[in-house]
Design an enzyme around this catalytic site. Structure first.
Site, PDB file in Angstrom:
ATOM      1  N   GLY A  79       0.834  -1.198   0.000  1.00  0.00           N
ATOM      2  CA  GLY A  79       0.000   0.000   0.000  1.00  0.00           C
ATOM      3  C   GLY A  79       0.865   1.242   0.000  1.00  0.00           C
ATOM      4  N   GLY A  80       0.241   2.385   0.282  1.00  0.00           N
ATOM      5  CA  GLY A  80       0.967   3.645   0.270  1.00  0.00           C
ATOM      6  C   GLY A  80       2.040   3.706   1.336  1.00  0.00           C
ATOM      7  N   SER A 100       5.259  -2.189   2.010  1.00  0.00           N
ATOM      8  CA  SER A 100       4.847  -3.568   1.704  1.00  0.00           C
ATOM      9  C   SER A 100       4.980  -4.440   2.947  1.00  0.00           C
ATOM     10  CB  SER A 100       5.706  -4.136   0.572  1.00  0.00           C
ATOM     11  OG  SER A 100       7.076  -4.151   0.950  1.00  0.00           O
ATOM     12  N   ASP A 102      -6.585   6.002  13.277  1.00  0.00           N
ATOM     13  CA  ASP A 102      -6.690   5.419  11.931  1.00  0.00           C
ATOM     14  C   ASP A 102      -7.400   4.065  11.981  1.00  0.00           C
ATOM     15  OD1 ASP A 102      -6.378   5.572   9.189  1.00  0.00           O
ATOM     16  OD2 ASP A 102      -4.389   4.670   9.176  1.00  0.00           O
TER      17      ASP A 102
END
Length: 391
Positions: free
Chosen positions: A91-92, A95, A206
């Site tokens: 993802g952003g 990994s 988050d």
């Protein structure tokens, strides 16, 4: 293009212009380009020196931090992961690869894509979760901070992240109601611990399905503390820059003055996604159905909330009464006024049926739901056999 790439591009461009100036003998251009070239070179080497100095300082800082988990070398992690060959996801942030410790324990190794000195989110994650111990929080095994390599090593969760299960359209893999209800309780327990049972109050900031991991028995554990905020127990609120994931962020973020109730709001969105089997923001939907929260508000006014419930598993509609009661909990978590949202500990008590919980609602709320929840039905015991997997 990252900073180093931009720097190399500027240097190569200036060097080319310098050569041209020499060839065509343009004195003024030559001196301008030469000065600019030397300035860029000086800045480049200054940054390299500064970063190297910061790395040495930060290495020393990490080595002297108290109660730190195991610090792995880059070579250790290459061996553990067989040269990072078994990738679990990307993802952003970076990994994740699967690995095996010499003891035989399976781990997940998260490689952070960051090419500078150790940043605050990395230190925050290592410090925060490294000192936590709760069944519904993923365990941090260790970390690596070697030169510009940043890795965090977690316990391996066989069933991956929650989003891989609740956003599926395959009926054979869809989770039944009892499993979903247990996952919701697990998330609530993990957040209640962070908000009320730690030495400092920890706001995760988050909470989303991608950060909820599931073990072999579908026990849910909260992960990824890179954005978390620690505040003193006597603080009622904190001012901080906006952080989190669009679609899960509470409205009070617009003022940057937040409390732990931002996690309660995110929890409400996640529970709504669990009940409906779709993402809060789904670009594949028609414009009027793209935002699940707006759809929830609309269907709530029309008395059609049951139409939103995930249809991939008939078990959800077979337990419509309990599902609708959980919808009421969602409504309470998504109130605009953060003070009216329930605490996570009160929700845990509600789900477990230990006490009756009264939930206040905004006076100007559009919610017409009466939150007289039958706690006995929400707190029904989940048999161990149910948790062996989806049905």
């Amino acid at each position: 293009m990252n900073k180093n790439a931009r720097c190399y591009f500027v240097m190569s461009t200036l060097f080319t212009l310098l050569i041209i100036a020499v060839v065509v003998n343009i004195d003024l251009l030559f001196w301008i380009v030469l000065c600019a070239f030397l300035l860029v070179v000086a800045i480049f080497f200054f940054r390299r020196f500064k970063n190297g100095f910061q790395l040495a300082e930060e290495d020393n800082y990490l080595d002297n931090m108290l109660k730190m988990p195991t610090r792995f070398s880059y070579k250790d992690l290459k061996n553990i992961t067989k040269n990072f060959s078994n990738k679990l996801g990307e993802g952003g942030f970076g990994s994740v690869c699967q690995g095996t410790l010499p003891t035989g324990s399976e781990v997940a190794v998260k490689h952070l894509f960051y090419v500078g000195p150790i940043n605050k989110s990395f230190i925050s994650e290592v410090q925060t979760i490294g000192n936590l111990n709760h069944f519904n929080l993923v365990s941090l095994v260790g970390f690596c901070a070697e030169k510009f390599n940043r890795f965090i090593v977690y316990e391996f969760m066989v069933n991956g992240s929650l989003d891989q299960w609740i956003f599926k359209t395959n009926q054979q893999l869809a989770l039944g109601w009892q499993v979903r209800k247990k996952i919701i309780l697990d998330i609530a327990k993990g957040l209640a611990y962070l908000h009320e049972d730690c030495n400092q109050k920890i706001i995760h900031l988050d909470i989303k399905p991608q950060n909820i991991l599931l073990d072999v028995n579908f026990n849910a554990k909260i992960s990824d503390f890179g954005l978390s905020k620690l505040i003193e127990r006597d603080q009622s609120q904190v001012i901080t820059r906006m952080r989190g994931t669009p679609g899960y962020m509470a409205p009070e973020w617009l003022s940057s003055v937040i409390t732990e109730k931002v996690d309660v709001y995110s929890f409400g969105i996640v529970v709504l996604e669990i009940l409906c089997g779709r993402q809060n923001i789904d670009e594949s939907q028609l414009d009027e159905n793209r935002h699940l929260l707006e759809l929830f508000r609309r269907y709530q006014e029309e008395g059609k909330l049951l139409d939103l419930v995930d249809e991939c598993n008939g078990d959800m509609h077979s337990n419509a009464t309990e599902v609708m009661e959980m919808m009421k909990v969602v409504a309470s978590c998504l109130q605009t006024e953060h003070a009216n949202r329930p605490s996570m500990s009160s929700l845990v008590k509600l789900f477990e049926g230990s006490v009756d919980v009264v939930i206040n609602m905004d006076e100007d709320s559009q919610n017409e739901l009466t939150l007289e929840v039958e706690v006995e039905s929400l707190a029904s015991t989940v048999a161990d056999s149910v948790l062996s997997g989806p049905r």
